[in-house]
Design a protein around this motif. Sequence first.
Motif, mmCIF file in Angstrom:
data_model
loop_
_atom_site.group_PDB
_atom_site.id
_atom_site.type_symbol
_atom_site.label_atom_id
_atom_site.label_comp_id
_atom_site.label_asym_id
_atom_site.label_seq_id
_atom_site.Cartn_x
_atom_site.Cartn_y
_atom_site.Cartn_z
ATOM 1 N N SER A 5 0.797 -1.141 0.075
ATOM 2 C CA SER A 5 0.109 0.034 0.059
ATOM 3 C C SER A 5 0.755 1.142 -0.049
ATOM 4 C CB SER A 5 -0.954 -0.012 1.376
ATOM 5 O OG SER A 5 -0.124 0.404 2.239
ATOM 6 N N ASP A 6 0.235 2.158 -0.337
ATOM 7 C CA ASP A 6 0.964 3.591 -0.663
ATOM 8 C C ASP A 6 -0.171 4.613 -1.202
ATOM 9 O OD1 ASP A 6 3.008 5.646 -0.919
ATOM 10 O OD2 ASP A 6 4.443 4.111 -0.584
ATOM 11 N N ASP A 7 0.351 5.856 -1.276
ATOM 12 C CA ASP A 7 -0.558 6.887 -1.624
ATOM 13 C C ASP A 7 -1.276 6.500 -3.087
ATOM 14 O OD1 ASP A 7 -0.367 9.127 -0.102
ATOM 15 O OD2 ASP A 7 2.106 9.145 -0.504
ATOM 16 N N GLU A 8 -0.440 5.793 -3.921
ATOM 17 C CA GLU A 8 -0.891 5.470 -5.354
ATOM 18 C C GLU A 8 -1.979 4.270 -5.468
ATOM 19 O OE1 GLU A 8 2.857 7.741 -5.739
ATOM 20 O OE2 GLU A 8 2.223 5.941 -4.503
ATOM 21 N N GLY A 9 -1.803 3.504 -4.453
ATOM 22 C CA GLY A 9 -2.786 2.298 -4.433
ATOM 23 C C GLY A 9 -2.783 1.413 -3.464
ATOM 24 N N TRP A 10 -3.850 0.844 -3.000
ATOM 25 C CA TRP A 10 -3.920 -0.337 -1.895
ATOM 26 C C TRP A 10 -4.225 -1.685 -2.807
ATOM 27 C CZ3 TRP A 10 -4.083 -0.241 3.271
ATOM 28 C CH2 TRP A 10 -4.403 -1.368 3.985
ATOM 29 N N ARG A 61 -6.904 4.140 -9.963
ATOM 30 C CA ARG A 61 -6.626 5.654 -10.621
ATOM 31 C C ARG A 61 -6.634 5.910 -11.804
ATOM 32 N NH1 ARG A 61 -0.685 3.794 -8.820
ATOM 33 N NH2 ARG A 61 0.425 3.983 -10.744
ATOM 34 N N GLY A 62 -6.878 7.165 -12.295
ATOM 35 C CA GLY A 62 -7.239 7.586 -13.548
ATOM 36 C C GLY A 62 -8.178 8.431 -13.687
ATOM 37 N N PRO A 63 -8.641 8.738 -15.166
ATOM 38 C CA PRO A 63 -9.848 9.732 -15.533
ATOM 39 C C PRO A 63 -11.037 9.023 -14.958
ATOM 40 C CG PRO A 63 -8.442 9.271 -17.271
ATOM 41 C CD PRO A 63 -8.035 8.377 -16.117
ATOM 42 N N GLY A 64 -11.927 9.891 -14.072
ATOM 43 C CA GLY A 64 -13.182 9.185 -13.326
ATOM 44 C C GLY A 64 -13.125 8.702 -12.195
ATOM 45 N N ARG A 93 -6.517 5.420 -19.427
ATOM 46 C CA ARG A 93 -7.107 4.234 -18.902
ATOM 47 C C ARG A 93 -6.642 4.052 -17.573
ATOM 48 N NH1 ARG A 93 -5.373 0.004 -23.791
ATOM 49 N NH2 ARG A 93 -6.259 1.108 -25.525
ATOM 50 N N PRO A 94 -8.024 3.823 -16.866
ATOM 51 C CA PRO A 94 -7.961 3.388 -15.310
ATOM 52 C C PRO A 94 -6.866 2.470 -14.888
ATOM 53 C CG PRO A 94 -9.961 3.864 -15.797
ATOM 54 C CD PRO A 94 -9.360 3.868 -17.172
ATOM 55 N N SER A 95 -5.768 2.744 -14.208
ATOM 56 C CA SER A 95 -4.803 1.665 -13.735
ATOM 57 C C SER A 95 -5.432 1.066 -12.201
ATOM 58 C CB SER A 95 -3.669 2.451 -13.284
ATOM 59 O OG SER A 95 -2.807 1.461 -12.524
ATOM 60 N N THR A 99 -2.958 8.038 1.035
ATOM 61 C CA THR A 99 -4.079 8.727 -0.130
ATOM 62 C C THR A 99 -5.214 7.741 -0.416
ATOM 63 O OG1 THR A 99 -2.489 10.454 -0.757
ATOM 64 C CG2 THR A 99 -4.356 10.116 -2.093
ATOM 65 N N ALA A 100 -4.542 6.421 -0.744
ATOM 66 C CA ALA A 100 -5.586 5.440 -1.243
ATOM 67 C C ALA A 100 -6.576 5.179 -0.338
ATOM 68 C CB ALA A 100 -4.884 4.385 -1.803
ATOM 69 N N VAL A 101 -6.069 5.040 1.005
ATOM 70 C CA VAL A 101 -7.026 4.974 2.311
ATOM 71 C C VAL A 101 -8.102 5.657 2.461
ATOM 72 C CG1 VAL A 101 -7.125 4.059 4.653
ATOM 73 C CG2 VAL A 101 -5.302 3.195 3.364
ATOM 74 N N LEU A 102 -7.644 6.897 2.380
ATOM 75 C CA LEU A 102 -8.416 7.928 2.524
ATOM 76 C C LEU A 102 -9.319 8.456 1.429
ATOM 77 C CD1 LEU A 102 -5.786 10.411 4.369
ATOM 78 C CD2 LEU A 102 -7.679 8.932 5.329
ATOM 79 N N ALA A 103 -8.962 7.877 0.401
ATOM 80 C CA ALA A 103 -9.923 8.089 -0.807
ATOM 81 C C ALA A 103 -10.976 7.189 -0.778
ATOM 82 C CB ALA A 103 -9.340 7.739 -2.146
ATOM 83 N N ALA A 104 -10.914 5.556 -0.254
ATOM 84 C CA ALA A 104 -11.642 4.644 0.051
ATOM 85 C C ALA A 104 -12.585 5.188 1.303
ATOM 86 C CB ALA A 104 -10.888 3.520 0.231
#
Length: 639
Positions: free
Chosen positions: A313-318, A335-338, A350-352, A386-391
Amino acid sequence: MTASLCRLDNQWTPDGDENGQLELTLTNLGGAALSGFRLVYTALTRNLDRSMVRNATLVRRNANYHEYEPPQGLVLQPGESWTFVVRALTRKPSHITDGVSTAYLILSDGTSHDIETGDLMLKGHVAKRPPVLVPEGRLEEPVGIIPWPGVTDLDGFGEAPIALFPAPGSPVQAIAAMNEVGALARRLFPNAISVFALTGVAGGLSVQFSTSDDLPSEGYRLDFAEDGVRLASGGAAGLSYALTTLAQMHHAAYAQPETFRFPKSGLISDAPRYEWRGCHLDVSRQVYSLQSVRRFIDILAWNKMNVLHWHLSDDEGWRLEIKALPELTRTGARRGPGEKMTAQLGSGARPSEGFYTQDEVRELIQDAARLHVGIMPEFDIPGHCTAVLAAYPHLIDPEESVGNYHSVQGYENNALNPAMDETYDLLEKVFREVADLFPFPFIHVGGDEVADGSWLGSPKARELMKSRHLSGTPELQAHLLKKVQAILSGFGKKLAGWDEVSHGGGVEPDGALLMAWQKPEIGLDLARMGYDVVMTPGQAYYLDMAQAHEWLEPGLTWAGVVPPQHCYEYEAAGDFPAELADRLKGVQGCIWSENLVSRQRFNHMVFPRLGAIAEAAWTPMPRKNWQRFCAQSRLMPEL
């Protein structure tokens, strides 16, 4: 494959500002005019000031994400280019990878389209190529083994046998281990001749197995004679490592018979220098397929490394399924558009996305264990979240202002709040499932790079500081990590973390394991505080660091450059006095993946430096030899 709509080129010049300026040029490669679009790119070299952009408007920046609008009314005809200039940069670029990583256009209809990008070039200066980093080398003995054994006394060499096979009456455990190492060799070198057979082979050589109480559990001895090999081992791991040594020598003798031979007489006596021989792999910034992670574990085993530190895990993804918290992967792995998280390095229009299911991980752990590789999971807290807080945005103090602090990577308000009960509810759910899934005794909790000033704008955090007499961010972090240490202990696990876990009073040293990454001398400081230490300094063992100063060599340079020879010759024991020597548990490489956007880049950055770290972890210092290592390193597998 579809034709690219546009291409974005970028150049840097030292002119114009303290850190110079970027000049970016978008060229329309399509058959129609473009207007009303926005340009998005990701880059390590970030813009700090919207007002310091000429001929464009910075609409949004989030860490490495930059979104620009062209001048109002701009129409880009086919073949035409639009150039804009960015100043107020966060850093002075020094390598081709410091500029644009990925880019895409958001068209007037709202659709997003990836575009081609080029490496960061120097404007008005000729970029220099790096020198040869790994010479041809020279051998003292014509055998191929990495890491090099503690003792070799070989006095006869010849052609390799067709295959090695167990002597009649061999124990079933030894036969199974031979088959396991043989399968490892076949996976790594699918086009090579098989190393082992389980029955006698004409032109082959038998292996006679025994165990010895005089050898450590990871130690072994090989005695070579014309009629066969006698293999003694101290335990299951030592048996596997002995067979790996045989497999490496056999492979080398067949792959390069003009250079490498197989022993006909003499002995090898061997055991590792350190108990912890690890490598960290960041799968948050770039998502590696399960197949790639499996192969990486195979490579670790081939190098006799015994720990995969899996940065999940990190800011960019869980990247791990948590059944009690499905939003961690539903939102936090995309992560990505939308999406709630913007594109970052390596992702575009394209979403990663990607994560590993618990069933996949359970099987991976079992496979790694058969190769004597343990997997330590890392979930980086309280920063890098960041990823945790986005979720789960309910973890944010609603009265804390956004943009109150930024991480070194440019993320705003990215740390879990130590003053909120919801933080500990989430962490207890995460670690309950992680502890059940991973048999490894340690769970790594990160603890690094929490921005100075984090939480000080949170009324809840200020109230906690007042009630507990805490003085600032480091003490708030220590408060959180001590509670996490207690949670882990309740699940039968010990805490591992980066060296900042010692800050603000730190966690309880007894049973904790800290990794010295910022600079070598920190390892000794941690040992004096009573912590067990794994040495992984960026100045020697960070495999995302550039290998040379020249512009055309990829990589980062915050820790300087790390040529393969320096990586090989660095001594982690350094100034550790005898009374603290037992605190140094071993060494570890670190693979941070922001820049590793292709397999080719990964291989260029990681190898042969991974093998250099393997020798640092295994081989006694007087037995290390850079020229010998160079001659043998080209035999080693890559991802």
